[in-house]
Design an enzyme around this catalytic site. Structure first.
Site, PDB file in Angstrom:
ATOM      1  N   SER A 148       0.744  -1.248  -0.009  1.00  0.00           N
ATOM      2  CA  SER A 148      -0.139  -0.119   0.119  1.00  0.00           C
ATOM      3  C   SER A 148       0.956   1.160  -0.076  1.00  0.00           C
ATOM      4  O   SER A 148       1.652   1.676  -0.887  1.00  0.00           O
ATOM      5  CB  SER A 148      -1.013   0.004   1.107  1.00  0.00           C
ATOM      6  OG  SER A 148      -2.037   1.096   1.094  1.00  0.00           O
ATOM      7  N   HIS A 204      -7.834  -5.131  -0.885  1.00  0.00           N
ATOM      8  CA  HIS A 204      -6.706  -4.578  -0.438  1.00  0.00           C
ATOM      9  C   HIS A 204      -6.113  -4.874   0.902  1.00  0.00           C
ATOM     10  O   HIS A 204      -6.668  -4.949   1.940  1.00  0.00           O
ATOM     11  CB  HIS A 204      -7.089  -2.889  -0.485  1.00  0.00           C
ATOM     12  CG  HIS A 204      -5.495  -2.138  -0.070  1.00  0.00           C
ATOM     13  ND1 HIS A 204      -4.715  -1.771  -1.101  1.00  0.00           N
ATOM     14  CD2 HIS A 204      -5.232  -1.458   0.975  1.00  0.00           C
ATOM     15  CE1 HIS A 204      -3.969  -1.173  -0.481  1.00  0.00           C
ATOM     16  NE2 HIS A 204      -4.192  -0.835   0.716  1.00  0.00           N
ATOM     17  N   GLU A 229      -9.241  -4.546  -5.064  1.00  0.00           N
ATOM     18  CA  GLU A 229      -8.412  -3.440  -4.024  1.00  0.00           C
ATOM     19  C   GLU A 229      -9.365  -2.328  -3.648  1.00  0.00           C
ATOM     20  O   GLU A 229      -9.373  -2.241  -2.363  1.00  0.00           O
ATOM     21  CB  GLU A 229      -7.340  -2.713  -4.948  1.00  0.00           C
ATOM     22  CG  GLU A 229      -6.095  -3.613  -5.329  1.00  0.00           C
ATOM     23  CD  GLU A 229      -5.041  -3.760  -4.161  1.00  0.00           C
ATOM     24  OE1 GLU A 229      -5.168  -3.208  -3.224  1.00  0.00           O
ATOM     25  OE2 GLU A 229      -4.023  -4.573  -4.740  1.00  0.00           O
TER      26      GLU A 229
END
Length: 516
Positions: A205, A426, A333
């Site tokens: 991330s 995610h 995501e």
């Protein structure tokens, strides 16, 4: 402290001589650990908003058996931050080292893996999961390093416009912290049995964004030799005119919080409490997605010096560090980014603002891949692909012209996670990779099954990541990515390689955002 008895002979092995002094670690669960090691000087007081300073040496033996303070952050803000009982503050520039607890040939050095945590550059720390990294050390015999760096307004807003001769401000503070940590690894990791010439930098991330950005930072050249970028928002790096607007808005918010409309901005920023700066950061990140859809105010800035150009341009032109790269994303995501985490281009207003900047024919083409947009879940998938998937594709595409690249897509998800509509969302791949299924989140997500699946996937991912750290290639059966075949490893119950998956979607994005 360790639950195992440590002999006097072993205790001496846990003492390590660094340039700045001697530290003592602890033996636990079959590994050796040193925690809270300073890699730079204090970042508060006169050093607030300044580039990291050298470590202050100490006398005697420094106890490095417990975690160091984490960066200042809110526990309940835009994202969930460190709980209140964990010490935090500006003096947070510390790192942790894990090494195998087994005899070794002192002339044979181990590969090193340096992990940069995510959290939107606003929350997170090197101790998010206390056992993170241990599975990699036990599985592959690597030396594992994790680090804290400045977050939020203290690390990722560009206040250089408010610099004065008496109070200068530097840019890209969190990024500079990461380079300082990598420099520390280069200078000291041999003392832990690590090879300073075999360093793999990886992150997820915001940590993935850090990896792709650092590959284009001149000061980081030669400090790492392989890279892994998981769910990287690789395009979240902005020009000074945009970041100056966010700085101005931040100062306005800060004035409102402290009730001060007269003090000059430099003094206000220099004297505000760290907790107040964190609160102002949270307010800014709530406003920014609607004022500038598709962007985030907490990001590196193209300052022309430390970060001289847009990373995607550097990748295109071969000015990024030409090292092997694994890069990829998860299948969905954006599905995680709802509620207070809704910071992506996922609302009708934000999507319309982005569509307004694109050719009409491109809007029709992209909409065909997100049926029902701007309604959810199509809007969440659009926002996730805009921020994570398509920028990662572009990094892989451009870097493959100059260095080896391997691309993946993580498709697996436990049944409960699918029932919740999240699917392979995610951050989900972090649980199998780090063998994080024994915590409350890992146990909760596998209540309806999937534990064995994730255990199996985790073992495979660790093998690929570790082999890559050792050799620069993850697996002979995982083909390299290039612009012709676009070979992608699909990580699932049964792994497979697909050539140019989501081909039509990729082509639609190419017309929709040609500047990426």
């Amino acid at each position: 402290m360790s639950r195992f008895a440590v002999s006097a002979e072993h205790a001496s092995e846990l003492e390590v001589q660094l340039d700045s002094g001697i530290i003592r670690g602890v033996a636990e669960r079959g590994i050796r650990a040193w925690r809270g090691i300073p890699y730079a000087g204090p970042a508060g007081g006169e050093n607030r908003f300044r580039a990291p300073t050298p470590v202050v040496p100490w006398q005697g033996v420094r106890d490095c058996t417990t975690w160091g303070p984490v960066a200042t952050q809110l526990h309940k803000g835009q994202f969930v931050g460190a709980p209140p009982h964990i010490p935090q503050g500006e003096d947070c520039l510390n790192l942790n080292v894990l090494a195998p607890d087994e005899p070794r040939d002192p002339d044979v050095l181990r590969p090193v893996m340096v992990f940069i945590h995510g959290g939107g550059y606003s929350v997170g720390s090197s101790r998010e999961e206390p056992r993170r990294g241990e599975a990699l050390v036990r599985s592959g015999g690597v030396v594992y390093v994790s680090l804290n760096y400045r977050l939020g307004g203290l690390g990722y807003l560009d206040f250089t416009r408010y610099s004065t001769p008496g109070r200068p401000f530097d840019s890209n503070l969190g990024l500079r912290d990461q380079v300082a940590a990598l420099r520390w690894v280069h200078d000291n990791i041999r003392s832990f049995g690590g090879d300073p010439d075999a360093v793999t930098l990886f992150g997820e991330s915001a940590g993935g964004n850090a990896v792709t950005t650092l590959m284009t930072v001149p000061a980081a050249t030669g400090l790492f030799h392989r890279a892994i970028a998981q769910s990287a928002s690789a395009n979240a790096v902005y020009a000074p005119d945009i970041t100056a607007t966010w700085a101005r808005e931040f100062v306005e918010i800060l004035r409102g919080l402290v009730g001060d409309t007269t003090t000059d901005a430099a003094t206000l920023l220099a004297t505000a409490k760290p907790e107040t700066l964190a609160l102002a950061t949270s307010h800014l990140t709530l406003l920014a997605p609607d004022r500038a859809p598709g962007t985030t105010p907490l990001c590196p800035v193209i300052d022309g010096d430390f970060l001289p150009e847009r990373p995607l341009d550097a990748f295109r032109d071969g000015r990024a560090e030409p090292i092997p790269l694994i890069i990829g994303t998860n299948a969905r995501e954006g599905s995680l980014f709802s509620g207070r985490m809704d910071i992506l281009a996922t609302t009708p207003e934000r999507i319309r603002a982005i569509f307004a900047k694109t050719p009409p024919e491109a809007r029709l083409a992209i909409s065909a891949h997100y049926p029902g947009i701007p309604d959810r879940p199509a809007a969440l998938d659009f926002g996730g692909d805009y921020s994570f998937w398509y920028p990662s594709v572009k990094v892989a595409e451009k870097h493959s012209r100059h260095a080896p690249v391997w691309f993946y897509r993580f498709d697996a998800a436990p049944p409960l996670v699918r029932r919740l509509g999240l699917d392979a969302t995610h951050g989900l791949e972090m649980y199998p990779l780090f063998d994080g299924l024994n915590g409350w989140m890992g146990r909760g997500m596998t209540l309806l099954g999937g534990r064995r699946l994730f255990k199996s996937i985790g073992a495979r991912m660790r093998r690929w990541w570790l082999t890559f750290a050792e050799t620069g290639e993850p697996d002979p059966e995982w083909p390299r990515y290039d612009e012709k075949t676009r070979a992608t490893l699909i990580i699932d119950k049964a792994d497979r390689v697909e050539l140019d998956p989501w081909r039509a979607r990729r082509r639609a994005w190419r017309a929709f955002v040609p500047h990426i």
